[in-house]
Design a protein around this motif. Structure first.
Motif, PDB file in Angstrom:
ATOM      1  N   TRP A  24       0.832  -1.206   0.000  1.00 49.14           N
ATOM      2  CA  TRP A  24       0.000   0.000   0.000  1.00 49.14           C
ATOM      3  C   TRP A  24       0.868   1.258   0.000  1.00 49.14           C
ATOM      4  O   TRP A  24       0.578   2.237  -0.698  1.00 49.14           O
ATOM      5  CB  TRP A  24      -0.958  -0.041   1.201  1.00 49.14           C
ATOM      6  CG  TRP A  24      -1.603   1.272   1.567  1.00 49.14           C
ATOM      7  CD1 TRP A  24      -1.612   1.853   2.797  1.00 49.14           C
ATOM      8  CD2 TRP A  24      -2.340   2.166   0.709  1.00 49.14           C
ATOM      9  NE1 TRP A  24      -2.294   3.050   2.766  1.00 49.14           N
ATOM     10  CE2 TRP A  24      -2.752   3.266   1.496  1.00 49.14           C
ATOM     11  CE3 TRP A  24      -2.663   2.147  -0.649  1.00 49.14           C
ATOM     12  CZ2 TRP A  24      -3.482   4.335   0.971  1.00 49.14           C
ATOM     13  CZ3 TRP A  24      -3.393   3.219  -1.187  1.00 49.14           C
ATOM     14  CH2 TRP A  24      -3.797   4.292  -0.373  1.00 49.14           C
ATOM     15  N   ARG A  37      -6.825  -1.712  -2.470  1.00 50.03           N
ATOM     16  CA  ARG A  37      -7.001  -3.160  -2.291  1.00 50.03           C
ATOM     17  C   ARG A  37      -7.821  -3.757  -3.433  1.00 50.03           C
ATOM     18  O   ARG A  37      -7.477  -4.787  -3.993  1.00 50.03           O
ATOM     19  CB  ARG A  37      -7.755  -3.446  -0.981  1.00 50.03           C
ATOM     20  CG  ARG A  37      -6.892  -3.458   0.264  1.00 50.03           C
ATOM     21  CD  ARG A  37      -7.713  -4.000   1.447  1.00 50.03           C
ATOM     22  NE  ARG A  37      -6.871  -4.308   2.575  1.00 50.03           N
ATOM     23  CZ  ARG A  37      -6.228  -5.464   2.752  1.00 50.03           C
ATOM     24  NH1 ARG A  37      -6.376  -6.461   1.893  1.00 50.03           N
ATOM     25  NH2 ARG A  37      -5.439  -5.650   3.777  1.00 50.03           N
ATOM     26  N   SER A  46      -8.119   5.711  -2.164  1.00 50.78           N
ATOM     27  CA  SER A  46      -8.101   5.294  -0.753  1.00 50.78           C
ATOM     28  C   SER A  46      -7.467   3.916  -0.613  1.00 50.78           C
ATOM     29  O   SER A  46      -7.297   3.184  -1.597  1.00 50.78           O
ATOM     30  CB  SER A  46      -9.534   5.246  -0.217  1.00 50.78           C
ATOM     31  OG  SER A  46     -10.215   4.154  -0.803  1.00 50.78           O
ATOM     32  N   GLU A  47      -7.144   3.571   0.620  1.00 51.04           N
ATOM     33  CA  GLU A  47      -6.548   2.253   0.859  1.00 51.04           C
ATOM     34  C   GLU A  47      -7.516   1.147   0.414  1.00 51.04           C
ATOM     35  O   GLU A  47      -7.102   0.149  -0.168  1.00 51.04           O
ATOM     36  CB  GLU A  47      -6.195   2.107   2.344  1.00 51.04           C
ATOM     37  CG  GLU A  47      -5.474   0.804   2.635  1.00 51.04           C
ATOM     38  CD  GLU A  47      -4.888   0.746   4.045  1.00 51.04           C
ATOM     39  OE1 GLU A  47      -4.875   1.768   4.747  1.00 51.04           O
ATOM     40  OE2 GLU A  47      -4.433  -0.362   4.427  1.00 51.04           O
ATOM     41  N   HIS A 103       0.568   3.947  -2.873  1.00 49.88           N
ATOM     42  CA  HIS A 103       0.235   5.322  -2.505  1.00 49.88           C
ATOM     43  C   HIS A 103       1.250   6.302  -3.091  1.00 49.88           C
ATOM     44  O   HIS A 103       0.874   7.341  -3.659  1.00 49.88           O
ATOM     45  CB  HIS A 103       0.164   5.449  -0.982  1.00 49.88           C
ATOM     46  CG  HIS A 103      -0.273   6.800  -0.534  1.00 49.88           C
ATOM     47  ND1 HIS A 103       0.605   7.754  -0.091  1.00 49.88           N
ATOM     48  CD2 HIS A 103      -1.498   7.368  -0.513  1.00 49.88           C
ATOM     49  CE1 HIS A 103      -0.078   8.851   0.205  1.00 49.88           C
ATOM     50  NE2 HIS A 103      -1.343   8.646  -0.035  1.00 49.88           N
TER      51      HIS A 103
END
Lengths: 175, 175
Positions: B16, B41, B36-37, B20
């Motif tokens: 991540w 995913r 977003s995280e 990012h």
């Protein structure tokens, strides 16, 4: 006279019937032929900045288009669109009305171009229409589509530059 | 020595962090820079037929790749892949190890080709690597990527045909 308007929830049964027919035929869209109704909703019904529309002929929904940005973030100034017409309403200007509506929408929303990522090269009616609307084929990915009767055929990447003047309207039914 | 192995849930924090960094830089991927995280995913972690892998150098995760079919249904015999390398580990063969692993995986899984849909044309290190791996650019969509410093640059569609013999290995770290 074909009119194009925004999708309403009450249009869903007929839109789903059109999607189901097109996707099960598996000869023009690289979608899962076994796509469920829920997957079809997620694939086709867009909220802003996307837009889903229907083509209506004498109060009957005869086609539909799903419009939106082709990619997120740094690719979001290029639009894309997908078009489906009910089998019994083909060759009657429905695709043309949807295509002209889509390009007018994309210009209005400020997109720099409209890109089609995967036009099946044997779908010559669609390709001819897109060319008349101002699209050009940038390249063909050979054998990228498993056609149910013709075997592996190519997928065209087609682009319509919206920074130049529009192609002269070939129909008075939109805009 | 860089090794490539399947992603494990315990790899996620570093994967991540890599995603990012790459996505926020917004100079190589047409992804939402504010991803977003949870979105990361969904975008990156694939289950079969897809596969997510990491490149490991001395027990540290230094890169990752997400592999799978490029399109569903009639397009599912063409694979695709996305690759990210941690900033501090670039130019050390990590991308090469991931790329060779990806092509070996795609051959093993029986894909006819691997397609990259949107390689930023200013990302010359990646394009040179892909060319060494056997990819060719079929076309460039002009101005389709808004680069943070260079303005609108093109996106390359690149293809590696897997029906022919593999390009001679340029590294012994995979296979």
């Amino acid at each position: 006279m074909v009119e194009v308007r925004e999708f309403r929830q009450s249009d869903w049964p007929i839109v789903w019937a059109i999607i189901h027919d097109v996707v099960s035929a598996a000869d023009t869209f690289p979608y899962d032929p076994a796509m469920s109704e829920r997957q079809a909703r997620e694939t086709w019904l867009f909220s802003p900045p996307g837009l889903t529309v229907v083509a209506v002929d004498a109060d009957r929904v005869v086609g539909t288009a799903a419009l939106g940005p082709n990619r997120p973030g740094p690719g979001s100034h290029i639009s894309t669109g997908s078009f489906m017409v009910a089998a019994e309403s083909r060759n009657r200007g429905v695709g043309r009305a949807l295509g002209e509506y889509a390009l007018a929408w994309a210009r209005r929303e400020g997109y720099a171009a409209m890109q089609f990522n995967a036009v099946v090269e044997t779908n010559t009616a669609a390709i001819r229409l897109y060319e008349r609307l101002g699209f050009v084929t940038l390249c063909t990915v050979p054998g990228a589509f498993e056609h149910p009767s013709r075997g592996r055929v190519g997928l065209n990447l087609m682009l319509c530059d919206l920074s130049s003047a529009p192609v002269q309207s070939i129909s008075a039914t939109t805009e």
